[in-house]
Design a protein around this motif. Sequence first.
Motif, mmCIF file in Angstrom:
data_model
loop_
_atom_site.group_PDB
_atom_site.id
_atom_site.type_symbol
_atom_site.label_atom_id
_atom_site.label_comp_id
_atom_site.label_asym_id
_atom_site.label_seq_id
_atom_site.Cartn_x
_atom_site.Cartn_y
_atom_site.Cartn_z
ATOM 1 N N TYR A 35 11.344 7.046 -13.819
ATOM 2 C CA TYR A 35 12.380 6.232 -14.325
ATOM 3 C C TYR A 35 12.292 5.033 -13.444
ATOM 4 O O TYR A 35 12.200 4.688 -12.725
ATOM 5 N N GLY A 36 13.286 4.363 -14.189
ATOM 6 C CA GLY A 36 13.989 3.080 -13.924
ATOM 7 C C GLY A 36 14.821 2.210 -15.321
ATOM 8 O O GLY A 36 14.744 2.489 -15.593
ATOM 9 N N LEU A 37 14.614 1.000 -14.337
ATOM 10 C CA LEU A 37 15.939 -0.217 -15.545
ATOM 11 C C LEU A 37 16.184 -1.616 -14.845
ATOM 12 O O LEU A 37 15.255 -1.750 -14.253
ATOM 13 N N THR A 38 15.862 -1.772 -16.167
ATOM 14 C CA THR A 38 15.601 -3.514 -15.599
ATOM 15 C C THR A 38 16.526 -4.213 -13.861
ATOM 16 O O THR A 38 15.883 -4.598 -13.717
ATOM 17 N N VAL A 94 12.459 3.836 -9.662
ATOM 18 C CA VAL A 94 13.464 4.294 -8.725
ATOM 19 C C VAL A 94 12.756 5.252 -8.716
ATOM 20 O O VAL A 94 12.759 5.689 -6.933
ATOM 21 N N THR A 95 11.833 5.933 -9.230
ATOM 22 C CA THR A 95 11.416 7.030 -9.331
ATOM 23 C C THR A 95 9.930 8.098 -9.315
ATOM 24 O O THR A 95 9.236 7.244 -9.906
ATOM 25 N N GLY A 127 -11.303 6.204 -23.569
ATOM 26 C CA GLY A 127 -12.163 5.505 -22.572
ATOM 27 C C GLY A 127 -13.132 5.789 -21.861
ATOM 28 O O GLY A 127 -13.559 5.814 -22.149
ATOM 29 N N GLY A 128 -12.500 6.865 -21.832
ATOM 30 C CA GLY A 128 -13.659 8.207 -21.014
ATOM 31 C C GLY A 128 -13.337 8.068 -19.815
ATOM 32 O O GLY A 128 -13.687 8.475 -18.527
ATOM 33 N N ARG A 129 -12.251 7.109 -19.018
ATOM 34 C CA ARG A 129 -11.571 6.702 -17.385
ATOM 35 C C ARG A 129 -10.634 7.585 -16.902
ATOM 36 O O ARG A 129 -10.558 7.718 -15.726
ATOM 37 N N VAL A 130 -9.689 7.805 -17.728
ATOM 38 C CA VAL A 130 -8.490 7.669 -17.397
ATOM 39 C C VAL A 130 -8.794 8.761 -17.082
ATOM 40 O O VAL A 130 -8.540 9.972 -18.112
ATOM 41 N N HIS A 131 -7.610 9.354 -15.698
ATOM 42 C CA HIS A 131 -7.392 10.742 -15.381
ATOM 43 C C HIS A 131 -5.884 10.452 -15.208
ATOM 44 O O HIS A 131 -5.904 11.738 -15.157
ATOM 45 N N ARG A 132 -5.202 9.511 -14.636
ATOM 46 C CA ARG A 132 -4.018 9.561 -14.997
ATOM 47 C C ARG A 132 -3.747 8.785 -15.355
ATOM 48 O O ARG A 132 -3.645 7.885 -16.191
ATOM 49 N N ALA A 133 -1.745 8.966 -15.601
ATOM 50 C CA ALA A 133 -1.224 7.854 -16.642
ATOM 51 C C ALA A 133 0.263 7.721 -15.934
ATOM 52 O O ALA A 133 0.414 8.835 -15.320
ATOM 53 N N THR A 134 1.133 6.650 -16.153
ATOM 54 C CA THR A 134 2.643 7.103 -16.183
ATOM 55 C C THR A 134 3.425 6.851 -17.160
ATOM 56 O O THR A 134 2.639 5.405 -18.036
ATOM 57 N N SER A 135 4.170 7.117 -17.392
ATOM 58 C CA SER A 135 5.464 7.022 -18.919
ATOM 59 C C SER A 135 6.950 6.328 -18.037
ATOM 60 O O SER A 135 7.111 7.093 -17.816
ATOM 61 N N GLY A 136 6.916 5.450 -18.951
ATOM 62 C CA GLY A 136 8.231 5.047 -17.753
ATOM 63 C C GLY A 136 9.233 4.452 -19.598
ATOM 64 O O GLY A 136 8.370 4.586 -20.656
ATOM 65 N N GLY A 137 10.288 3.739 -19.246
ATOM 66 C CA GLY A 137 11.297 3.258 -20.529
ATOM 67 C C GLY A 137 12.621 4.045 -20.938
ATOM 68 O O GLY A 137 13.410 3.934 -21.865
ATOM 69 N N SER A 138 11.632 5.334 -20.914
ATOM 70 C CA SER A 138 12.800 6.351 -21.823
ATOM 71 C C SER A 138 12.184 7.897 -21.051
ATOM 72 O O SER A 138 10.492 8.188 -21.090
ATOM 73 N N PRO A 139 12.762 9.014 -20.953
ATOM 74 C CA PRO A 139 12.418 10.576 -20.694
ATOM 75 C C PRO A 139 10.940 10.829 -22.117
ATOM 76 O O PRO A 139 11.196 10.378 -22.165
ATOM 77 N N LEU A 140 10.436 11.173 -20.604
ATOM 78 C CA LEU A 140 8.591 11.652 -21.649
ATOM 79 C C LEU A 140 8.914 12.569 -21.916
ATOM 80 O O LEU A 140 9.206 14.507 -21.295
ATOM 81 N N HIS A 141 9.228 14.060 -23.528
ATOM 82 C CA HIS A 141 9.198 15.410 -23.722
ATOM 83 C C HIS A 141 8.060 16.190 -22.883
ATOM 84 O O HIS A 141 7.092 16.310 -22.924
ATOM 85 N N ARG A 142 8.212 16.816 -22.169
ATOM 86 C CA ARG A 142 7.545 17.780 -20.985
ATOM 87 C C ARG A 142 6.513 18.611 -22.113
ATOM 88 O O ARG A 142 5.430 18.714 -21.332
ATOM 89 N N ASP A 143 6.442 19.071 -23.154
ATOM 90 C CA ASP A 143 5.359 19.440 -24.083
ATOM 91 C C ASP A 143 4.713 18.581 -23.913
ATOM 92 O O ASP A 143 3.772 18.443 -23.929
ATOM 93 N N ARG A 149 3.135 18.273 -6.154
ATOM 94 C CA ARG A 149 4.412 18.778 -6.383
ATOM 95 C C ARG A 149 5.456 18.407 -7.838
ATOM 96 O O ARG A 149 6.386 18.057 -8.028
ATOM 97 N N GLU A 150 4.052 17.911 -8.587
ATOM 98 C CA GLU A 150 4.243 17.208 -9.674
ATOM 99 C C GLU A 150 5.488 18.261 -10.792
ATOM 100 O O GLU A 150 5.148 19.487 -10.804
ATOM 101 N N ARG A 151 6.555 17.799 -12.016
ATOM 102 C CA ARG A 151 7.284 18.511 -12.396
ATOM 103 C C ARG A 151 7.445 18.015 -13.597
ATOM 104 O O ARG A 151 8.722 17.084 -13.548
ATOM 105 N N SER A 152 6.795 18.359 -14.552
ATOM 106 C CA SER A 152 7.095 18.229 -16.210
ATOM 107 C C SER A 152 8.474 18.425 -16.723
ATOM 108 O O SER A 152 9.195 19.107 -16.161
ATOM 109 N N GLY A 153 8.700 16.999 -17.340
ATOM 110 C CA GLY A 153 10.102 17.539 -17.710
ATOM 111 C C GLY A 153 10.973 16.881 -17.413
ATOM 112 O O GLY A 153 12.718 16.585 -17.502
ATOM 113 N N THR A 154 10.593 16.276 -15.617
ATOM 114 C CA THR A 154 11.609 15.517 -14.917
ATOM 115 C C THR A 154 11.323 14.448 -14.856
ATOM 116 O O THR A 154 9.726 13.663 -15.470
ATOM 117 N N VAL A 155 12.281 13.204 -14.188
ATOM 118 C CA VAL A 155 11.755 11.732 -13.824
ATOM 119 C C VAL A 155 10.702 11.963 -12.389
ATOM 120 O O VAL A 155 10.463 10.669 -11.834
#
Length: 632
Positions: free
Chosen positions: A386-389, A395-396, A354-370, A402-408
């Motif tokens: 990270y969170g659940l029903t 909850v995280t 869309g050309g305007r996305v500059h950040r995002a959030t992944s949830g539901g299961s861990p995202l691979h660091r690469d 201080r973002e650290r890829s490979g963690t939640v």
Amino acid sequence: MRDFAVAPPAVSPLTGGLADSVFETAARTPTLAVLARRRAPGSATWDEVTAVELRDEVVDLAKGFVASGISPGHRVAIMARTRYEWTVLSYALWAVGAEVVPVYPTSSRDQVEWILRDSACVGVVVEDEQSVMTVGSVCATLPRLRHVWQLDTGALDALARRGEYVPVTTVDSLRRIVLPDSTAVIAYTSGTSGRPLGCALSHRSLASPCDTLLAGWGQTAAPAGEQASVLAFLPFSHVYGLMIQGLCLRGGILMGHEPELGAESLSAALQSFRPTYLYAVPSVFEKIYKNFLRVAQEAGRGALFERAAETARDFAAAVERSRLGRGSGPGFDLRLQHALFERTVYRRLRAALGGRVHRATSGGSPLHRDLSLFYEGIGVYVHDGYGLTETSGGVTMQPLGRERSGTVGQALPGTDIRVADDGEILVRGPSVFQGYVNDEGATRAALRGGWLATGDLGFLDNDGYLTITGRKKDVIITSSGKSVAPAALEQRLRMHPLVHQAVVVGDNRPCVGALITLDPDFLAHWRGNLTLYGESREAREENALREEIARAVAAANSTVSRSESIRAFRILPQPFDQTNGLLTPSMKLRRDSIVRHYAAEIEAMYQARARLPRQAPTEEILSWDDADDVFR
């Protein structure tokens, strides 16, 4: 307990119900655009709905529910895809003190019957005639069900007309008696094993993570001076989707709805709606990446894309080391390469979103660091949360700067996390659920002294970053007694463009094995580019495919010890999906069902391996006889 992370204080507590935010926004900024809806199905034109217009629609529907006999504490199911009406309906029900029961529209007859009966719903909203027939087929077992409203036959207009003579003050009175600890949603778990359980979520628990995220991270949803916008396409039948809805309505974020999850529909919606922030699950980010690669290869630029992707990951990793105080950042040559690819590749990739996305959030299961590093490198940082029903969503979250890829990330303010001696993650905080409906035993087992036993495994580092390693019930015990958490292997396998799904098996077996399904789009592309000659093309193609998947397995094995590595695999001709009962509606694997369904294939896989002579690991994984030819 080994690890313990206590977060700083949370935001001010909720004083009313979820519906209050609609009324408060309308009073404060009546002309603010809060929702956008397509002018017609499939249209690229979106019409904005202001805060006051939404409030009036909510009031009209709320009056209709009152006229229909819906009272505080009544439960009404919504069995529909992610569409505009879902949002209006849920806030209208909350405005009169009713409780919403989300039901996946793809649910089977038995699932629908169980959820409606277990939750004692008095009404259900469905989309179409097929859903009406599903509900109708189980009505005889649902003595409390009095209403079935069908959206595609004008149910909302009919409800509004029915409530014309109900005073607005009646809705106001009902809304004002809703307390923060009143139940707002009965959200049923996916049911990866056994019947799904109904999680009672209060108005407070649903609002808490939304308000905390908005207070700490809301400014990242759009550039300064712009209104943030989010395209909601994840199911509102899942707590993640509900959290996205809550974030938008509570934070004044413009929200559009996309009911179709197909690649073409989602791509078109992103292009026309042009969100500033993207919420998705790892499989969506994986699919987008594979589509980028496939399109590049089809255009003859596959090698260029792979160099650009490697540069993006290297650049993001260097930036991460710098922000964590572990390095000086990208060097001159890397910055030069990255700038070149920004002009030639990265901006085009962002344009596809869309050309305007500059950040995002992944949830539901861990995202691979690469994968996280790739997106950060092209200019779209993906927070992995990270969170659940049972925790009403997240909850995280990654701490800003201080973002650290490979963690939640770290615990949200107001939420405490600790890790038990067996590695299980325990959570305490305002978003934790009230308990399971009609199942005190399960509630007692999950809530231990105020702490929720999540069933997930992980660890906290010295800085409070949480890493998820898998599900407690998914751990595999081989016949030699080795414990293997399958999540990391499966995640790494899915990074290969050809791999769609992967399930690691091996309980009571001599080694770990894997069942693998293929990505149909990338498989067709791969086959089209395969250069093979002669009459035995089909056999050569099968051999080439097995060798390619064997390389994916070897790459996954490089991340674990030899005793944990995959020593046998099987390529399956069909994906796991909901129609064959092997996926939950929230796209989680039903592992027990998969193992039962493919018992013969699993047995044949291990029998074939037993006949192989002893070889080096790489040779072993690349040598398969005809017993592993699933295309015969």
